[in-house]
Write an enzyme that holds these catalytic residues in place. Structure first.
Site, mmCIF file in Angstrom:
data_model
loop_
_atom_site.group_PDB
_atom_site.id
_atom_site.type_symbol
_atom_site.label_atom_id
_atom_site.label_comp_id
_atom_site.label_asym_id
_atom_site.label_seq_id
_atom_site.Cartn_x
_atom_site.Cartn_y
_atom_site.Cartn_z
ATOM 1 N N HIS A 19 0.843 -1.200 0.000
ATOM 2 C CA HIS A 19 0.000 0.000 0.000
ATOM 3 C C HIS A 19 0.874 1.244 0.000
ATOM 4 C CE1 HIS A 19 0.812 0.535 4.251
ATOM 5 N NE2 HIS A 19 0.246 -0.637 4.564
ATOM 6 N N HIS A 22 3.728 1.691 2.521
ATOM 7 C CA HIS A 22 4.967 0.951 2.221
ATOM 8 C C HIS A 22 5.816 1.744 1.215
ATOM 9 C CE1 HIS A 22 2.441 -2.863 3.174
ATOM 10 N NE2 HIS A 22 3.191 -2.575 4.225
ATOM 11 N N CYS A 127 -1.698 -9.728 19.444
ATOM 12 C CA CYS A 127 -2.353 -9.223 18.230
ATOM 13 C C CYS A 127 -1.602 -9.778 17.033
ATOM 14 C CB CYS A 127 -2.361 -7.695 18.190
ATOM 15 S SG CYS A 127 -2.932 -7.088 16.577
ATOM 16 N N CYS A 130 -0.233 -7.114 14.316
ATOM 17 C CA CYS A 130 1.091 -6.490 14.487
ATOM 18 C C CYS A 130 2.080 -7.469 15.101
ATOM 19 C CB CYS A 130 1.034 -5.168 15.248
ATOM 20 S SG CYS A 130 0.090 -5.143 16.747
ATOM 21 N N CYS A 144 -6.567 -4.372 20.354
ATOM 22 C CA CYS A 144 -5.195 -3.948 20.065
ATOM 23 C C CYS A 144 -5.150 -2.430 19.922
ATOM 24 C CB CYS A 144 -4.708 -4.624 18.778
ATOM 25 S SG CYS A 144 -3.271 -3.823 18.072
ATOM 26 N N HIS A 147 -4.322 -1.685 16.006
ATOM 27 C CA HIS A 147 -5.251 -2.118 14.955
ATOM 28 C C HIS A 147 -6.724 -2.058 15.339
ATOM 29 C CE1 HIS A 147 -1.412 -3.784 13.574
ATOM 30 N NE2 HIS A 147 -1.902 -3.498 12.391
ATOM 31 N N LYS A 294 -7.079 6.209 9.051
ATOM 32 C CA LYS A 294 -6.127 5.193 8.609
ATOM 33 C C LYS A 294 -6.640 4.546 7.330
ATOM 34 C CE LYS A 294 -3.744 1.870 11.121
ATOM 35 N NZ LYS A 294 -3.538 0.966 12.232
ATOM 36 N N LYS A 297 -8.545 -1.628 4.497
ATOM 37 C CA LYS A 297 -8.940 -2.547 3.430
ATOM 38 C C LYS A 297 -10.453 -2.698 3.400
ATOM 39 C CE LYS A 297 -5.896 -6.185 3.402
ATOM 40 N NZ LYS A 297 -5.637 -7.611 3.272
HETATM 41 N N1 MSP Z 1 7.045 -6.510 9.294
HETATM 42 C C1 MSP Z 1 6.972 -5.445 10.226
HETATM 43 C C2 MSP Z 1 8.299 -4.706 10.284
HETATM 44 C C3 MSP Z 1 9.488 -5.549 10.627
HETATM 45 S S1 MSP Z 1 10.963 -4.623 10.540
HETATM 46 C C4 MSP Z 1 12.105 -5.659 11.167
HETATM 47 C C5 MSP Z 1 5.870 -4.471 9.801
HETATM 48 N N2 MSP Z 1 5.430 -4.576 8.544
HETATM 49 S S2 MSP Z 1 4.244 -3.677 7.907
HETATM 50 O O1 MSP Z 1 4.092 -4.146 6.558
HETATM 51 O O2 MSP Z 1 3.104 -3.699 8.753
HETATM 52 O O3 MSP Z 1 4.790 -2.216 7.914
HETATM 53 C C6 MSP Z 1 5.987 -1.880 7.241
HETATM 54 C C7 MSP Z 1 6.308 -0.407 7.420
HETATM 55 O O4 MSP Z 1 5.271 0.376 6.816
HETATM 56 C C8 MSP Z 1 6.367 0.016 8.890
HETATM 57 O O5 MSP Z 1 7.450 0.898 9.112
HETATM 58 C C9 MSP Z 1 5.058 0.745 9.095
HETATM 59 O O6 MSP Z 1 5.119 1.732 10.090
HETATM 60 C C10 MSP Z 1 4.882 1.372 7.725
HETATM 61 N N3 MSP Z 1 3.502 1.752 7.470
HETATM 62 C C11 MSP Z 1 2.394 0.952 7.557
HETATM 63 N N4 MSP Z 1 1.293 1.706 7.271
HETATM 64 C C12 MSP Z 1 1.667 2.970 6.996
HETATM 65 C C13 MSP Z 1 1.010 4.121 6.553
HETATM 66 N N5 MSP Z 1 -0.296 4.177 6.393
HETATM 67 N N6 MSP Z 1 1.780 5.203 6.265
HETATM 68 C C14 MSP Z 1 3.147 5.181 6.343
HETATM 69 N N7 MSP Z 1 3.788 4.109 6.749
HETATM 70 C C15 MSP Z 1 3.070 3.022 7.186
HETATM 71 O O7 MSP Z 1 5.483 -3.657 10.623
#
Ligand code: MSP
Length: 504
Positions: A19, A22, A127, A130, A144, A147, A294, A297
């Site tokens: 998304h 990421h 949870c 996360c 949580c 979430h 936020k 989905k």
């Molecule tokens: N897998 C764990 C991280 C492990 S690092 C050793 C994780 N994955 S995640 O896919 O949920 O999130 C990956 C990154 O994207 C995290 O830094 C998270 O904060 C960031 N983001 C998730 N949603 C976001 C937004 N809506 N906006 C900006 N960044 C966001 O956590």
């Protein structure tokens, strides 16, 4: 010896499509990585996917696939994201790679051998979204706190890591500013939470088997964070040469929801394993929906960055996000706001400057760079020191504002000096000043809009040089330029249809 700069992003859960959050994180890291390359540093930039654990296992089951097949498929999407967004990562790590698994086990064993891992039983809240254990007091009405979903109650045999032992040491490091957490507010947040309590951490699960096998007990797999965090060292081939060269990491770039994991948990693991701690944990804000919620989905408000990059010039999207959202703060994406910045700042100002400069060079000088020097009327309008200061302070939006201010100054210079009415040395001076300024602009914009920057430089017949050489008068007289193509198309009004993710 060049200074090294090792930067990492969080590794993403490939439980569904990437998304915009990421993409945003990778973009911010890419800007920093490219900036440091411009400064002449020896950069290593790591990103990847976090592929074990219950969350992934559940998603694979929902999709009717074996977990390995599922992550193999999904990881491709994250790699595609890097490609489409022009992310310059040096390595894409997947936690299911044998090399990573080996390192994760090695560290577990090392900590066990030091007597800091013991067998016990975990009973409490978890949870899966996360992949985090919670105490009852941390829950939000039983849900949580991140979430907002109900937590599972777990009760299973588990290995525990004596994390509580590191409380005082970490607090001391934070207080004495030996470890940097940016922004400052986040540092206070961690300090306060840490001061209240620090319990031992459950570091294995025994109720499912999708994970790194615990090296001392084949009935357990390592807790997914006890696996994922280690990517930062396995990604530079711990304990070999590359690790020696790049570790400790200069920047771990993460979102605010995983700060605890990247400070307290990660630092405790490193302290226990006798590995030096990283230098900076840098926390970016969240991308929310235009109404400030936020992305979700179920509400269909998740923005798909792959589709975004297909629909628009990805450099416009990159520019928009970095210019619009002050780094460290939450922000939102809207196609209307993207359109405005693209049309006003990129098409009308920057694109126009490139176009008119190259057209005039063609018309008045056969496309060749004349022999002259850049006029002080322009050089004094660029404050390189200020731009560098903003970049050092992670004020990317202000650095961009300063660069774009110089673009405006160049356009005003054309209007004031009216080169079409001039000839001889005066005309040469104006044309040279504009072309040389464009070279500087293209160089400074490279971290933000690499493809457009390279296109501009190619049209000017030159190549990107380091920042030390970003001063003026470096464009060689006699260089053949190329006629301008359109750098930034205007986005028309009917293009405002919102881009949402297709679920799977
Ligand atoms: N897998 C764990 C991280 C492990 S690092 C050793 C994780 N994955 S995640 O896919 O949920 O999130 C990956 C990154 O994207 C995290 O830094 C998270 O904060 C960031 N983001 C998730 N949603 C976001 C937004 N809506 N906006 C900006 N960044 C966001 O956590």
């Amino acid at each position: 010896m060049r200074k090294t700069f090792y930067i990492t992003t969080a590794i993403d859960y490939p439980s569904s499509e990437p998304h915009l959050g990421h993409a945003y994180e990778k973009l911010c890291a890419d800007v920093l990585a490219r900036w440091h390359r411009l400064l002449g540093d020896d950069v290593f930039f790591l990103t990847g996917t976090d592929e074990h654990g219950q969350k992934i296992l559940k998603a694979a089951k929902r999709n009717g696939l074996k977990p390995q097949e599922f992550v193999d498929k999904k990881a491709e999407k994250f790699k595609e994201l890097c490609k489409k967004w022009n992310i310059s990562n040096d390595r894409f790590i997947r936690t299911t790679e044998p090399g990573h698994v080996k390192v994760a086990q090695e560290i577990f064993k090392k900590i066990f051998d030091r007597g800091e891992i013991y067998l016990g039983k975990y009973s409490g809240y978890y949870c899966t979204e996360c992949e985090t254990f919670y105490l009852e007091k941390d829950l939000d009405n039983g849900k949580c706190p991140v979430h907002g979903k109900p937590c599972e109650i777990l009760s299973e045999e588990s290995y525990f890591f004596k994390m509580s032992k590191y409380k005082e040491k970490i607090l001391e490091y934070i207080k004495e500013n030996q470890l940097s957490i940016w922004p400052k507010g986040k540092k206070e947040e961690i300090k306060n939470r840490l001061e209240s309590e620090l319990r031992d951490l459950s570091v294995s699960r025994s109720s499912f088997d999708w994970g790194v096998p615990v090296p001392i007990n084949k009935h357990h797999v390592q807790y997914v964070w006890m696996d994922a965090l280690l990517n930062y060292i396995s990604g530079v081939d711990y304990p070999n040469e590359k690790f020696e060269k790049y570790w400790p990491a200069d920047v771990h770039l993460i979102g605010k929801d995983i700060l605890w994991h990247h400070t307290v948990i990660w630092w405790s693991i490193l302290l226990s394993a006798g590995i030096p701690l990283p230098k900076t944990v840098l926390v970016h804000g969240f991308i929310n929906t235009a109404s400030g919620e936020k992305m979700s989905k179920s509400k269909g408000t998740v923005i798909n960055p792959l589709k975004l990059a297909e629909k628009y010039n990805v450099d416009s999207v990159r520019y928009f996000l970095m210019r619009e959202i002050p780094f460290g703060e939450d922000g939102f994406f809207s196609e209307q706001a993207l359109k405005k910045r693209n049309n006003d700042e990129l098409a009308n100002e920057l694109g126009n400057l490139v176009n008119r400069t190259l057209s005039m060079l063609e018309r008045f000088n056969g496309g060749k760079i004349p022999s002259a020097r850049t006029e002080p009327a322009l050089t004094e309008k660029l404050n390189l020191k200020k731009i560098k200061k903003h970049m050092r302070a992670f004020e990317f939006h202000l650095a961009l504002s300063e660069i774009m201010g110089f673009v405006k100054a160049c356009n005003a210079f054309v209007n004031e000096r009216e080169p079409w009415k001039k000839q001889g040395k005066e005309l040469d001076g104006i044309l040279y000043s504009l072309a040389d300024s464009l070279r500087v602009i293209a160089t400074l914009l490279w971290p933000f809009m690499p493809a457009s920057s390279e296109k501009m430089l190619e049209q000017l017949g030159c190549w990107k040089q380091g920042l030390g050489e970003c001063e003026f008068n470096l464009l060689k007289a006699g260089t053949q330029t190329k006629k301008a193509g359109i750098l930034f198309e205007k986005i028309e009004a009917e293009e405002r249809k919102t881009i949402k993710t297709s679920m799977h």
